[in-house]
Design an enzyme around this catalytic site. Structure first.
Site, short mmCIF file in Angstrom:
data_model
loop_
_atom_site.label_atom_id
_atom_site.label_comp_id
_atom_site.label_asym_id
_atom_site.label_seq_id
_atom_site.Cartn_x
_atom_site.Cartn_y
_atom_site.Cartn_z
N CYS A 48 0.81 -1.44 0.56
CA CYS A 48 0.16 0.13 0.13
C CYS A 48 0.58 1.05 -0.20
O CYS A 48 2.01 0.99 -0.23
CB CYS A 48 -0.99 0.00 1.19
SG CYS A 48 -1.79 -1.43 1.90
N GLY A 75 0.04 0.28 -5.02
CA GLY A 75 -1.23 -0.39 -4.68
C GLY A 75 -2.39 0.54 -6.33
O GLY A 75 -2.62 1.57 -6.14
N ASN A 149 0.46 0.71 5.24
CA ASN A 149 1.09 -0.53 4.73
C ASN A 149 2.20 -1.17 4.86
O ASN A 149 2.79 -0.76 6.27
CB ASN A 149 2.10 1.06 3.90
CG ASN A 149 3.05 0.58 2.69
OD1 ASN A 149 2.66 -0.38 2.03
ND2 ASN A 149 4.19 1.39 2.74
N GLY A 150 2.56 -2.05 5.03
CA GLY A 150 2.86 -2.89 5.46
C GLY A 150 2.05 -4.54 5.35
O GLY A 150 0.74 -4.39 4.79
N TYR A 309 13.02 -1.49 -6.39
CA TYR A 309 11.94 -2.14 -7.44
C TYR A 309 10.33 -1.55 -7.12
O TYR A 309 10.04 -0.22 -8.12
CB TYR A 309 11.24 -3.42 -8.17
CG TYR A 309 10.68 -3.66 -8.65
CD1 TYR A 309 10.50 -3.14 -10.28
CD2 TYR A 309 9.19 -3.08 -8.44
CE1 TYR A 309 7.88 -3.03 -10.70
CE2 TYR A 309 7.64 -3.70 -8.90
CZ TYR A 309 7.74 -3.48 -9.98
OH TYR A 309 6.65 -3.85 -10.66
N ASP A 412 16.79 -5.35 -16.64
CA ASP A 412 15.56 -5.34 -16.01
C ASP A 412 16.09 -5.68 -14.12
O ASP A 412 16.91 -6.07 -13.70
CB ASP A 412 14.65 -6.79 -15.92
CG ASP A 412 13.07 -6.41 -15.80
OD1 ASP A 412 13.06 -5.10 -14.90
OD2 ASP A 412 12.38 -7.70 -15.90
N CYS A 449 7.93 -12.79 1.12
CA CYS A 449 8.48 -11.39 1.45
C CYS A 449 7.27 -11.65 2.72
O CYS A 449 6.18 -11.85 1.91
CB CYS A 449 8.15 -10.58 1.08
SG CYS A 449 8.59 -8.73 2.53
N CYS A 503 14.22 -11.22 1.01
CA CYS A 503 13.67 -11.73 -0.27
C CYS A 503 14.95 -12.27 -0.93
O CYS A 503 14.84 -13.66 -2.56
CB CYS A 503 13.12 -11.16 -1.10
SG CYS A 503 13.89 -9.53 -1.41
#
Length: 547
Positions: A48, A75, A149-150, A309, A412, A449, A503
């Site tokens: 979010c 989001g 958020n989280g 990212y 990428d 994650c 990750c």
């Protein structure tokens, strides 16, 4: 918890050249249509974006709209705004993008001096209206609206605590006053299934005390990643987990204050950056000024993937512009994985800064070989077979006159399942590329994650169980090189002990949920003796054998 061995490949994998002739074993050849491109390789998504504003005399709903617009990348499923005029909170939220949920008339009707906004991608709880945020709860003294958020990791513990709190305070049934003021609220609360609703409900059980005092009771018991922006009728609150896994910043307007997930949202509303909300910090802002308290001892573990990212390139985290970090990652890539080539091209947009850095360091010409359709998103129109066969061209289209006969370095940000890269390599060869060398500005993603990024399950992560050369063959590239974890960390200029790289290395800085809640994500099953055993890599290995 299992961990990886911590080793990182520092040499690019040279593959057996372009795909083999018909009749030979080949990697997956899945035609990716619009739905397939979104669902099979949707890429990592953040939970979010949050935005909060206290600004008497300003059109707070419109400013919040623009703040959320700047955070749309965090989001895309739902959006909402809560506004208070000092005596009453009004919440408006719906499914869809920010620009789809709000219009001029709606924003004009949301009057007040205080607002909290939210844009959501679901990682906990289904993508339904009841889970859209800000969440709302009535309290004994008024109302409470909250955006998060989280991702929390101790939701079972919190749910048990909520049951105890509601029993103690007899809040399980709405009062006649609540029924009259919020007739549909309690039905919708029962339909809400996300961790944010738990936090809102727990805070509301302290309705006989100030929200500040309630926060100091509840926040220390939350585990995982959380950046909160919330409000009662008079005060804006912001809080960040002790690890500071997700970003949260404080900004200043001429007539007020702003909190936001990223500094880019401050820029769009004309707010000046003041500082980051510190890990473990609670902030409150109202007509009496700003108040701050440390509710937990800080133990910084900022998310490394924000730099790769998630965050916008024009955002600043820990005093470094994300764009600059990504360019440095590209330079590191060029040092670790050099190759003889004619042209460096990015996969837009997240691969662009690293491609520029790779070109600068390597001396290979930088060019634009792919054009992105920036308006492609979820669609409910079923694509025909013809459209499906066009695959990734719905999102990216090559420039044959740029690509023809060239040895390409394609940069990428990450490889998750491999579907997008596989289709991309195929498309570039069809456009006339002589060679396609893929360079990735993150290490192999091997672990899910639990702190707010929606990766695939571990058995779906192509790098889990496959070596770099095998991934390279699977996507059909001539060579493949990932930046090493050490060099990625070097690019951020942040000490490794202050970063979360779970990750990539499987080291989780905050305890993750019980095994029963995580078996699917980690790729585990229960054997005949009732013991958990790993099946990691099955989905990835299958990528090499499927026709």
């Amino acid at each position: 918890m299992p961990r990886s061995d911590g080793r990182h490949d520092t040499q690019p994998a040279d593959c057996d050249g372009p795909p083999k002739p018909p009749g030979s074993p080949t990697p997956i050849e899945e035609p990716l249509g619009l739905d397939a491109a979104d669902e099979l390789e949707k890429g990592p998504r953040d939970a979010c974006g949050v935005f909060g504003l206290w600004a008497p005399g300003e059109e707070v709903a419109k400013l919040t709209y623009y703040g959320l617009y700047a955070l749309q990348h965090r989001g895309q499923e739902s959006a909402g705004v809560a506004v208070s005029n000092g005596s009453r909170i009004v919440v408006f939220k719906d499914m869809g993008l920010v620009s789809q949920v709000f219009d001029e008339a709606t924003l004009g009707s949301l009057k007040g001096h205080l607002a909290v906004g939210h844009t959501r991608y679901s990682t906990t709880g289904a993508s339904v209206w009841a889970n859209a945020q800000p969440t709302f709860r009535p309290t004994e003294s008024g109302g409470l609206a909250l955006g998060h958020n989280g991702n929390l990791t101790n939701t079972e513990e919190l749910a048990d605590w909520l049951t105890e709190r509601e029993a103690e305070t007899q809040l399980t049934t709405p009062t006649p006053h609540e029924h009259a003021q919020f007739p549909d609220l309690h039905a919708s609360l029962k339909d809400s299934t996300n961790d944010t609703s738990l936090v809102t409900a727990l805070l509301a059980t302290y309705g006989d005390r100030s929200l500040w005092d309630a926060s100091l009771e509840v926040l220390p018991r939350l585990k995982g990643a959380f950046c909160l922006a919330y409000m009662d009728e008079t005060t804006l609150y912001a809080a960040r987990d002790p690890q500071g896994i997700r970003p949260l910043v404080l900004g200043r307007l001429e007539r007020g204050w702003v909190v936001a997930s990223e500094t880019a949202a401050l820029d769009i509303v004309g707010a000046s950056f003041v500082r980051e909300i510190e890990p473990g910090e609670l902030v409150a802002i109202n007509e009496d000024g700003m108040q701050s308290a440390q509710f937990a001892e800080p133990a910084p573990k900022g998310c490394l993937f924000e730099y790769v990212y998630l965050a916008r390139p024009d955002t600043t985290i820990r005093d470094r512009r994300v764009h600059s970090v990504r360019m440095e990652i590209g330079r590191q890539l060029a040092r670790e994985h050099p190759v003889e080539a004619d042209l460096v091209i990015p996969v837009p947009e997240s691969g662009t800064p690293s491609a520029i850095g790779y070109a600068e360091e390597s001396g290979i010409t930088y060019g634009v070989g792919l054009v992105k359709n920036g308006y492609v998103g979820r669609t409910f129109i079923q694509p025909s077979q013809t459209i499906r066969q066009l695959g990734i061209r719905l999102k990216l289209n090559p420039l044959p006159d740029v690509i023809q006969g060239k040895r390409l370095v394609v940069v990428d940000d990450s490889i998750v399942r491999g579907n997008t890269q596989r289709a991309l390599v195929r498309m570039l060869r069809e456009a006339g590329a002589a060679e396609v060398h893929v360079r990735i500005s993150s290490p192999p993603v091997k672990w899910p994650c639990f702190y707010g990024i929606d990766f695939a399950t571990r058995v779906e992560l192509i790098a889990n169980g496959l070596g770099v050369d095998e991934v390279c063959r699977s996507i059909g590239a001539d060579s493949l090189g990932y930046v090493s974890l050490d060099r990625l960390i070097d690019a951020t200029r942040i000490p490794s002990e202050h970063l979360c790289a779970a990750c990539f290395d499987g080291v989780y800085p905050v305890p993750i949920p019980p095994r029963s809640r995580t078996a699917d994500l980690l790729g585990e099953r229960t054997d005949a003796d009732g013991l958990a055993s790993s099946v990691g890599g099955i989905g990835a290995a299958d990528a090499l054998s499927r026709p």
